[in-house]
Design a protein around this motif. Structure first.
Motif, PDB file in Angstrom:
ATOM      1  N   TYR A 164       0.810  -1.214   0.000  1.00  0.00           N
ATOM      2  CA  TYR A 164       0.000   0.000   0.000  1.00  0.00           C
ATOM      3  C   TYR A 164       0.848   1.271   0.000  1.00  0.00           C
ATOM      4  O   TYR A 164       0.619   2.189  -0.809  1.00  0.00           O
ATOM      5  CB  TYR A 164      -0.923  -0.006   1.215  1.00  0.00           C
ATOM      6  N   ARG A 165       1.854   1.336   0.873  1.00  0.00           N
ATOM      7  CA  ARG A 165       2.640   2.560   1.029  1.00  0.00           C
ATOM      8  C   ARG A 165       3.810   2.657   0.057  1.00  0.00           C
ATOM      9  O   ARG A 165       4.145   3.739  -0.423  1.00  0.00           O
ATOM     10  CB  ARG A 165       3.177   2.653   2.464  1.00  0.00           C
ATOM     11  N   ARG A 166       4.436   1.536  -0.239  1.00  0.00           N
ATOM     12  CA  ARG A 166       5.655   1.595  -1.033  1.00  0.00           C
ATOM     13  C   ARG A 166       5.425   1.253  -2.500  1.00  0.00           C
ATOM     14  O   ARG A 166       6.132   1.752  -3.372  1.00  0.00           O
ATOM     15  CB  ARG A 166       6.718   0.675  -0.434  1.00  0.00           C
ATOM     16  N   GLN A 167       4.465   0.381  -2.777  1.00  0.00           N
ATOM     17  CA  GLN A 167       4.210   0.006  -4.163  1.00  0.00           C
ATOM     18  C   GLN A 167       2.952   0.654  -4.727  1.00  0.00           C
ATOM     19  O   GLN A 167       2.569   0.396  -5.869  1.00  0.00           O
ATOM     20  CB  GLN A 167       4.136  -1.517  -4.279  1.00  0.00           C
ATOM     21  N   ASP A 168       2.289   1.460  -3.911  1.00  0.00           N
ATOM     22  CA  ASP A 168       1.150   2.271  -4.353  1.00  0.00           C
ATOM     23  C   ASP A 168      -0.025   1.446  -4.877  1.00  0.00           C
ATOM     24  O   ASP A 168      -0.734   1.874  -5.801  1.00  0.00           O
ATOM     25  CB  ASP A 168       1.584   3.276  -5.433  1.00  0.00           C
ATOM     26  N   TRP A 169      -0.256   0.294  -4.285  1.00  0.00           N
ATOM     27  CA  TRP A 169      -1.466  -0.449  -4.609  1.00  0.00           C
ATOM     28  C   TRP A 169      -2.646   0.268  -3.965  1.00  0.00           C
ATOM     29  O   TRP A 169      -2.507   0.934  -2.943  1.00  0.00           O
ATOM     30  CB  TRP A 169      -1.397  -1.868  -4.063  1.00  0.00           C
ATOM     31  N   THR A 170      -3.808   0.126  -4.551  1.00  0.00           N
ATOM     32  CA  THR A 170      -5.005   0.699  -3.934  1.00  0.00           C
ATOM     33  C   THR A 170      -5.387  -0.132  -2.715  1.00  0.00           C
ATOM     34  O   THR A 170      -5.006  -1.313  -2.585  1.00  0.00           O
ATOM     35  CB  THR A 170      -6.182   0.709  -4.918  1.00  0.00           C
ATOM     36  N   VAL A 171      -6.157   0.481  -1.829  1.00  0.00           N
ATOM     37  CA  VAL A 171      -6.619  -0.231  -0.634  1.00  0.00           C
ATOM     38  C   VAL A 171      -7.407  -1.479  -1.022  1.00  0.00           C
ATOM     39  O   VAL A 171      -7.212  -2.563  -0.455  1.00  0.00           O
ATOM     40  CB  VAL A 171      -7.488   0.696   0.241  1.00  0.00           C
ATOM     41  N   MET A 172      -8.289  -1.336  -1.989  1.00  0.00           N
ATOM     42  CA  MET A 172      -9.131  -2.464  -2.378  1.00  0.00           C
ATOM     43  C   MET A 172      -8.302  -3.589  -2.999  1.00  0.00           C
ATOM     44  O   MET A 172      -8.595  -4.770  -2.780  1.00  0.00           O
ATOM     45  CB  MET A 172     -10.217  -2.001  -3.353  1.00  0.00           C
ATOM     46  N   ARG A 173      -7.286  -3.232  -3.751  1.00  0.00           N
ATOM     47  CA  ARG A 173      -6.448  -4.273  -4.352  1.00  0.00           C
ATOM     48  C   ARG A 173      -5.679  -5.036  -3.278  1.00  0.00           C
ATOM     49  O   ARG A 173      -5.584  -6.267  -3.320  1.00  0.00           O
ATOM     50  CB  ARG A 173      -5.477  -3.659  -5.358  1.00  0.00           C
ATOM     51  N   VAL A 174      -5.112  -4.305  -2.310  1.00  0.00           N
ATOM     52  CA  VAL A 174      -4.387  -4.963  -1.213  1.00  0.00           C
ATOM     53  C   VAL A 174      -5.328  -5.874  -0.433  1.00  0.00           C
ATOM     54  O   VAL A 174      -4.994  -7.029  -0.138  1.00  0.00           O
ATOM     55  CB  VAL A 174      -3.756  -3.920  -0.269  1.00  0.00           C
ATOM     56  N   ALA A 175      -6.502  -5.342  -0.117  1.00  0.00           N
ATOM     57  CA  ALA A 175      -7.470  -6.121   0.655  1.00  0.00           C
ATOM     58  C   ALA A 175      -7.874  -7.385  -0.096  1.00  0.00           C
ATOM     59  O   ALA A 175      -7.968  -8.477   0.486  1.00  0.00           O
ATOM     60  CB  ALA A 175      -8.695  -5.263   0.964  1.00  0.00           C
ATOM     61  N   ARG A 176      -8.100  -7.241  -1.383  1.00  0.00           N
ATOM     62  CA  ARG A 176      -8.529  -8.394  -2.191  1.00  0.00           C
ATOM     63  C   ARG A 176      -7.417  -9.436  -2.311  1.00  0.00           C
ATOM     64  O   ARG A 176      -7.658 -10.638  -2.138  1.00  0.00           O
ATOM     65  CB  ARG A 176      -8.940  -7.909  -3.578  1.00  0.00           C
ATOM     66  N   GLU A 177      -6.195  -8.992  -2.602  1.00  0.00           N
ATOM     67  CA  GLU A 177      -5.080  -9.919  -2.821  1.00  0.00           C
ATOM     68  C   GLU A 177      -4.663 -10.641  -1.543  1.00  0.00           C
ATOM     69  O   GLU A 177      -4.273 -11.810  -1.575  1.00  0.00           O
ATOM     70  CB  GLU A 177      -3.881  -9.174  -3.405  1.00  0.00           C
ATOM     71  N   LEU A 178      -4.749  -9.936  -0.413  1.00  0.00           N
ATOM     72  CA  LEU A 178      -4.284 -10.528   0.842  1.00  0.00           C
ATOM     73  C   LEU A 178      -5.415 -11.065   1.704  1.00  0.00           C
ATOM     74  O   LEU A 178      -5.175 -11.648   2.769  1.00  0.00           O
ATOM     75  CB  LEU A 178      -3.468  -9.500   1.641  1.00  0.00           C
ATOM     76  N   GLY A 179      -6.658 -10.881   1.248  1.00  0.00           N
ATOM     77  CA  GLY A 179      -7.792 -11.424   1.980  1.00  0.00           C
ATOM     78  C   GLY A 179      -8.023 -10.768   3.322  1.00  0.00           C
ATOM     79  O   GLY A 179      -8.296 -11.442   4.324  1.00  0.00           O
ATOM     80  N   VAL A 180      -7.902  -9.432   3.360  1.00  0.00           N
ATOM     81  CA  VAL A 180      -8.124  -8.702   4.604  1.00  0.00           C
ATOM     82  C   VAL A 180      -9.201  -7.636   4.389  1.00  0.00           C
ATOM     83  O   VAL A 180      -9.532  -7.285   3.251  1.00  0.00           O
ATOM     84  CB  VAL A 180      -6.829  -8.025   5.106  1.00  0.00           C
ATOM     85  N   ASN A 181      -9.705  -7.114   5.485  1.00  0.00           N
ATOM     86  CA  ASN A 181     -10.682  -6.034   5.431  1.00  0.00           C
ATOM     87  C   ASN A 181      -9.986  -4.738   5.023  1.00  0.00           C
ATOM     88  O   ASN A 181      -8.876  -4.457   5.476  1.00  0.00           O
ATOM     89  CB  ASN A 181     -11.319  -5.874   6.815  1.00  0.00           C
ATOM     90  N   PRO A 182     -10.615  -3.908   4.173  1.00  0.00           N
ATOM     91  CA  PRO A 182      -9.989  -2.628   3.786  1.00  0.00           C
ATOM     92  C   PRO A 182      -9.595  -1.778   4.989  1.00  0.00           C
ATOM     93  O   PRO A 182      -8.567  -1.091   4.944  1.00  0.00           O
ATOM     94  CB  PRO A 182     -11.083  -1.947   2.955  1.00  0.00           C
ATOM     95  N   ALA A 183     -10.406  -1.830   6.040  1.00  0.00           N
ATOM     96  CA  ALA A 183     -10.066  -1.047   7.233  1.00  0.00           C
ATOM     97  C   ALA A 183      -8.746  -1.505   7.830  1.00  0.00           C
ATOM     98  O   ALA A 183      -7.974  -0.699   8.370  1.00  0.00           O
ATOM     99  CB  ALA A 183     -11.181  -1.159   8.263  1.00  0.00           C
ATOM    100  N   THR A 184      -8.464  -2.785   7.717  1.00  0.00           N
ATOM    101  CA  THR A 184      -7.206  -3.322   8.236  1.00  0.00           C
ATOM    102  C   THR A 184      -6.015  -2.731   7.495  1.00  0.00           C
ATOM    103  O   THR A 184      -4.971  -2.450   8.086  1.00  0.00           O
ATOM    104  CB  THR A 184      -7.186  -4.858   8.109  1.00  0.00           C
ATOM    105  N   VAL A 185      -6.184  -2.530   6.194  1.00  0.00           N
ATOM    106  CA  VAL A 185      -5.102  -1.941   5.398  1.00  0.00           C
ATOM    107  C   VAL A 185      -4.778  -0.539   5.922  1.00  0.00           C
ATOM    108  O   VAL A 185      -3.604  -0.184   6.102  1.00  0.00           O
ATOM    109  CB  VAL A 185      -5.491  -1.872   3.912  1.00  0.00           C
ATOM    110  N   TYR A 186      -5.821   0.252   6.174  1.00  0.00           N
ATOM    111  CA  TYR A 186      -5.607   1.604   6.684  1.00  0.00           C
ATOM    112  C   TYR A 186      -4.935   1.580   8.050  1.00  0.00           C
ATOM    113  O   TYR A 186      -3.973   2.323   8.305  1.00  0.00           O
ATOM    114  CB  TYR A 186      -6.948   2.343   6.789  1.00  0.00           C
ATOM    115  N   VAL A 187      -5.444   0.746   8.941  1.00  0.00           N
ATOM    116  CA  VAL A 187      -4.939   0.706  10.315  1.00  0.00           C
ATOM    117  C   VAL A 187      -3.473   0.258  10.350  1.00  0.00           C
ATOM    118  O   VAL A 187      -2.631   0.885  10.995  1.00  0.00           O
ATOM    119  CB  VAL A 187      -5.803  -0.221  11.186  1.00  0.00           C
ATOM    120  N   VAL A 188      -3.184  -0.841   9.656  1.00  0.00           N
ATOM    121  CA  VAL A 188      -1.819  -1.369   9.642  1.00  0.00           C
ATOM    122  C   VAL A 188      -0.859  -0.374   9.005  1.00  0.00           C
ATOM    123  O   VAL A 188       0.232  -0.120   9.528  1.00  0.00           O
ATOM    124  CB  VAL A 188      -1.759  -2.721   8.901  1.00  0.00           C
ATOM    125  N   SER A 189      -1.239   0.209   7.891  1.00  0.00           N
ATOM    126  CA  SER A 189      -0.374   1.159   7.193  1.00  0.00           C
ATOM    127  C   SER A 189      -0.088   2.388   8.053  1.00  0.00           C
ATOM    128  O   SER A 189       1.046   2.871   8.108  1.00  0.00           O
ATOM    129  CB  SER A 189      -1.010   1.589   5.871  1.00  0.00           C
TER     130      SER A 189
END
Length: 208
Positions: A164-189
């Motif tokens: 998300y931060r270094r490779q500039d993937w979208t939140v939805m793409r990260v969530a979809r590829e890693l099987g996590v909730n979009p909110a988790t992407v924001y919180v972890v990042s």
């Protein structure tokens, strides 16, 4: 008791003092991890091939081993990083000179090479060189901090941050590829960004 990996990082004065003992493998390993990438990257940026850049790094470490016991007692050397930069700068120049022996950049170079080196190590780099190496130093600090964060957090969390931060993937793409909730992407990042910033500041203060 488990020790925080960050707290085991020696401060610069302590590390320099411990480097005086050539048998202190732990301190020399720490020094190598902290500075090898920086020296090697400077040599590569200057245009040296991989093998020559690696030799520059080894030459600099050898010179540090030979003279670090004198460093703190000689205020004329300035900061440790400035001294290290000068060592690196002139070892790079030596490599270019060796590749083009017909170019007499330093006509007085001869049998008294040690004396020449001692004088050269006190010469400042140009403003342009300093700016380039300061930028390289910041890259090295960031790489070191990232490596420490990667060792300290769960692999999946670091992967989220990296994508998300270094490779500039979208939140939805990260969530979809890693099987996590979009909110988790924001919180972890957000959390790891704060940790990374703090780690860079800590390293910068400790290494100068």
């Amino acid at each position: 008791m488990i020790t925080d990996p960050v707290s085991t990082l020696r401060t610069r004065p302590t590390l320099l003092f411990r480097l005086r003992d050539w048998q202190d493998e732990a301190s020399w390993s720490e020094f190598y991890r902290l500075y090898h990438h920086f020296i090697f990257a400077c040599a590569r940026r200057a245009g040296l091939p991989h093998a020559d850049a690696d030799e520059v790094a080894q030459d600099v470490f050898k010179r540090v081993a030979e003279t670090v016991h004198e460093f703190e007692s000689d205020p004329a050397r300035g900061s440790f990083r400035g001294w290290l930069l000068n060592l690196t700068r002139w070892r790079i120049a030596d490599k270019f000179r060796a590749r083009k022996p017909h170019e007499k950049q330093f006509p007085n170079r001869g049998e008294n090479d040690d004396a020449r080196t001692a004088t050269i190590e006190r010469l400042p780099a140009t403003d342009e060189e300093s700016a380039l190496w300061d930028a390289e130093w910041q890259h090295s600090l960031l790489d070191t901090a990232l490596a420490r964060i990667a060792r300290r957090v769960p692999a999946k969390q670091f992967q989220i941050f990296d994508l998300y931060r270094r490779q500039d993937w979208t939140v939805m793409r990260v969530a979809r590829e890693l099987g996590v909730n979009p909110a988790t992407v924001y919180v972890v990042s957000h959390r790891l960004t704060k940790q990374l910033k703090a780690e860079v500041e800590r390293l910068s203060a400790q290494l100068g």
